[in-house]
Motif scaffolding. Sequence first.
Motif, mmCIF file in Angstrom:
data_model
loop_
_atom_site.group_PDB
_atom_site.id
_atom_site.type_symbol
_atom_site.label_atom_id
_atom_site.label_comp_id
_atom_site.label_asym_id
_atom_site.label_seq_id
_atom_site.Cartn_x
_atom_site.Cartn_y
_atom_site.Cartn_z
ATOM 1 N N VAL A 65 37.518 38.821 48.554
ATOM 2 C CA VAL A 65 36.619 39.254 47.488
ATOM 3 C C VAL A 65 37.463 39.419 46.233
ATOM 4 N N MET A 66 36.891 39.072 45.078
ATOM 5 C CA MET A 66 37.632 39.170 43.836
ATOM 6 C C MET A 66 37.500 40.592 43.296
ATOM 7 N N ALA A 67 38.499 41.401 43.514
ATOM 8 C CA ALA A 67 38.471 42.812 43.107
ATOM 9 C C ALA A 67 39.102 42.952 41.724
ATOM 10 N N THR A 68 38.349 42.527 40.704
ATOM 11 C CA THR A 68 38.887 42.517 39.343
ATOM 12 C C THR A 68 39.110 43.920 38.790
ATOM 13 N N ALA A 69 38.442 44.925 39.368
ATOM 14 C CA ALA A 69 38.593 46.290 38.852
ATOM 15 C C ALA A 69 40.038 46.769 38.929
ATOM 16 N N MET A 70 40.847 46.171 39.798
ATOM 17 C CA MET A 70 42.238 46.596 39.907
ATOM 18 C C MET A 70 42.999 46.382 38.597
ATOM 19 N N ALA A 71 42.477 45.526 37.720
ATOM 20 C CA ALA A 71 43.136 45.300 36.438
ATOM 21 C C ALA A 71 43.167 46.559 35.586
ATOM 22 N N HIS A 72 42.291 47.530 35.894
ATOM 23 C CA HIS A 72 42.336 48.812 35.188
ATOM 24 C C HIS A 72 43.672 49.520 35.411
#
Length: 236
Positions: free
Chosen positions: A172-179
């Motif tokens: 799954v693309m967990a883009t929130a980690m970029a925070h």
Amino acid sequence: MTDRVITDIDEVLTTTRAVRNRMDFDRPVDRAVVEECLRLAQQAPMGSNLEDWRIVAVDDPALKRKLSELYTEVWYETVERPLAGGEAATTTRLSPAVRPDARSQARQARILKAVKYLVDHLEEVPVLVILCSTKPIPERAVGGTASGYYGSIFPFAWSFQLALRSRGLGSVMATAMAHKARKVQAVLGLPDDWRPVTLLPVAYTKGLDFRPAARADLADVAFWNGPTERAASTSA
């Protein structure tokens, strides 16, 4: 090459889902499989014909635990706390209560529950893949260099996910980690110009029976030569 369990490209394209609940945490993922899928993803389109991506695959338990702690922080700061406080933008984007009907409300509630499940179990995922960009960070979110910045790393990510699916793995693309990009850099000892853009947890899936998701009728979202001539209806 490792054996593919799904060889039909249309099946791969229509059944590569965001996998959270059905990750098999107990089945090891060999590094060779991950590296093979990464090599395939290197064939994705790239801006300026430059491989400005850097990939860090993590299977060390201590590092996974630290990344899991950061992901938990992201969940609390960007989802749980804003929803509990009724923050307008987050409520509009994520709350099941604002969805237009009971079916979409139930679907959104399931998605949030699945995301929380992954938050709670991230360190159990066999491999965590961090995709980074070495391009300069865009000054504007849209326009300018933004299209090239994101237009390289996300085709890579999607190609990687498709390759995983064909071999019986999910992600799954967990883009929130970029925070937490800076903290991710610190945990992994990354150079300053390796900027984390997304996290991809990788595991074998429990079963292969993923189905195409419900989507809008093509006639509602696709047009010819402007906004008035609709594409053919999916049900036609």
